[in-house]
Design an enzyme around this catalytic site. Structure first.
Site, mmCIF file in Angstrom:
data_model
loop_
_atom_site.group_PDB
_atom_site.id
_atom_site.type_symbol
_atom_site.label_atom_id
_atom_site.label_comp_id
_atom_site.label_asym_id
_atom_site.label_seq_id
_atom_site.Cartn_x
_atom_site.Cartn_y
_atom_site.Cartn_z
ATOM 1 C CG ASP A 120 -0.249 0.144 2.531
ATOM 2 O OD1 ASP A 120 0.773 -0.557 2.740
ATOM 3 O OD2 ASP A 120 -0.693 0.939 3.383
ATOM 4 C CD GLU A 161 4.149 1.387 6.868
ATOM 5 O OE1 GLU A 161 5.006 1.789 7.692
ATOM 6 O OE2 GLU A 161 3.728 2.105 5.932
#
Length: 464
Positions: A96, A162
């Site tokens: 991500d 994250e």
């Protein structure tokens, strides 16, 4: 007989032929903004269409795990077990990325299109973290292609949340502790201290974000009619902030002043560079007096006001605002009790007459501080391997100045943790124009190929 040098040469050829750029461009094209709910489907697509085929092509068996926290995205687990007697390395990455900020990128660049310019590769995720875990996986591929096997076992965990604080990661690792069992975590995230010198770090500073809020009344009131009669929330808030740090930013909350900057940590930080060409010039008289710049950013706590508002700053009027708010952050090192950070601030403010200042924790959770002894055997081994390939000693940090989910691996899984970052501090990783230095990526491929080769030689020796 195949050699370490042949494996490194293969990694170099992968880069020089343009294959690294091609593969990175494909990863960057996935619009994996975990902070944007509309892109949630893209998180799973990255794992299914990009990461999983890459790992399975390297002989890994793979599973996509649902996140136990509904706020988090899916995770991919892959493993290649060559021999139960071999050592096992767990490696990690996240697919991500932070918000794209598309309209803020300069002309000719786009967050989800890789562009090479002046020795840099631009695109969202090039530095954080798609480029970094691509390097590590392709270094494994180089070793496999030359040796025919790795000589050790590898487990891979890729998460997709994250950038929103890794919700669910710790809970998943607790529930999958047996599946994730390993001897060490070796992973890559964050920056090198300097782009041309390898860096190792073994932990990270933790972070706590919170708002300080003064609410006195609804609405604003004319400063001529009411000035001198109504308390000004902005003035109260300014004085509350001034009780937390002094005029040079030194922390005044006793519990926020760590006792962990030992002689051993000072020695590890001695002479490490913090100045970077093209980066902001540091302020030598800012922060804790008596500390070197490296000690202030890697060995001490820092407090910052990230945003502050009262009234309408862009269009002020002659009125006393009813509220004032500051969004604040404490970056903290090991030796600070994370569970007492905000309670300590509450006690501190109350004792100084600021009981009316509300402390409101941020919705996003931050990671906790971690640190591994720089003299740990795994640190010495990785540093030695990196030095052999680079021809010079790496910079070795007890912990990164920023934050990442190392606490999950160090505390939940109980692993020694060694991070080998492949970016640099000027990469604009959470800003427009994110990029990596092409030469640093090529160097990182060499270093990681040599490291994986050496882990295999070490593991085979230990098993024999």
């Amino acid at each position: 007989m195949v050699t370490r040098e042949q494996a490194i040469a293969r990694a170099e050829s992968y880069f020089d032929a343009g294959d690294f750029k091609r593969d990175l461009a494909r990863l960057v094209a996935f619009e994996t903004e975990s902070q944007t709910p509309d892109q949630r489907a893209e998180l799973g697509r990255y794992l299914d269409e990009a990461a999983r085929p890459l790992l399975e092509g390297l002989g890994f068996s793979c599973e996509v795990w649902d996140n136990p926290d509904p706020r988090g995205g899916p995770l991919l687990f892959g493993e290649r077990i060559e021999d139960p007697a071999f050592e096992t390395v767990l490696t990690y990455g996240h697919g991500d990325v932070i918000r794209a900020q598309t309209d803020q990128w300069r002309d000719g660049l786009h967050p989800f299109r890789l562009v090479e310019e002046d020795g840099r590769l631009y695109g969202r995720g090039t530095a954080d973290n798609k480029g970094q875990h691509l390097i590590n996986l392709q270094a494994l591929a180089a070793v496999l292609a030359e040796r025919g096997s790795l000589g050790f076992n590898v487990k891979v965990l890729l998460e997709m949340s994250e950038e929103t604080g890794s919700p669910g990661l710790a809970a998943l690792c607790r529930s999958k502790r047996d599946r994730l069992a390993a001897d060490v975590l070796i992973a890559s995230d964050g920056p090198r201290l300097q782009p041309d010198t390898p860096t190792l770090f073994m932990g990270a500073r933790g972070g706590v974000n919170f708002d300080l809020i003064v609410e006195k009344r609804a609405g604003a009131h004319h400063s001529g009619n009411w000035g001198g009669l109504l308390a000004d929330p902005a003035t109260i808030l300014a004085h509350a902030l001034a009780s937390i740090v002094d005029a040079r930013g030194a922390i005044l909350v006793p519990e926020w002043r760590p006792a962990s900057l030992t002689d051993e940590i000072r020695a590890a930080l001695k002479d490490l560079p913090v100045v970077l060409d093209g980066a902001p010039e540091i302020d030598p008289d800012w922060g804790e007096p008596g500390l070197t710049p490296a000690e202030r950013v890697f060995g001490w706590n820092s407090f910052a006001v990230l945003a502050m508002t009262s009234g309408v700053p862009d269009a002020p009027v002659n009125a006393i605002s009813g509220t004032a708010r500051a969004h604040c952050q404490l970056r903290y090192v090991v030796g600070t009790d994370p569970d007492d950070i905000l309670p300590a601030l509450r006690r501190h403010l109350d004792a100084r007459g600021f009981a009316g200042v509300e402390i409101r924790p941020a919705d996003r959770a931050f990671f906790r501080a971690t640190r591994l002894d720089p003299d740990h055997p795994w640190v010495r081994f990785v540093a030695g391997s990196v030095a052999d390939t680079a021809g010079r000693r790496p910079h070795v940090l007890p912990n990164l100045g920023g934050s990442l989910p190392n606490d999950t691996f160090a505390e939940v899984l109980g692993l020694p943790t060694v991070w080998v970052p492949h970016s640099y501090r000027g990469c604009s990783q959470h800003a427009p124009n994110e990029h990596v230095v092409a030469a640093t990526c090529r160097d990182a491929l060499r270093l990681m190929t040599g490291l994986w080769w050496d882990v295999g030689a070490r593991s085979a020796t230990a098993a024999s």
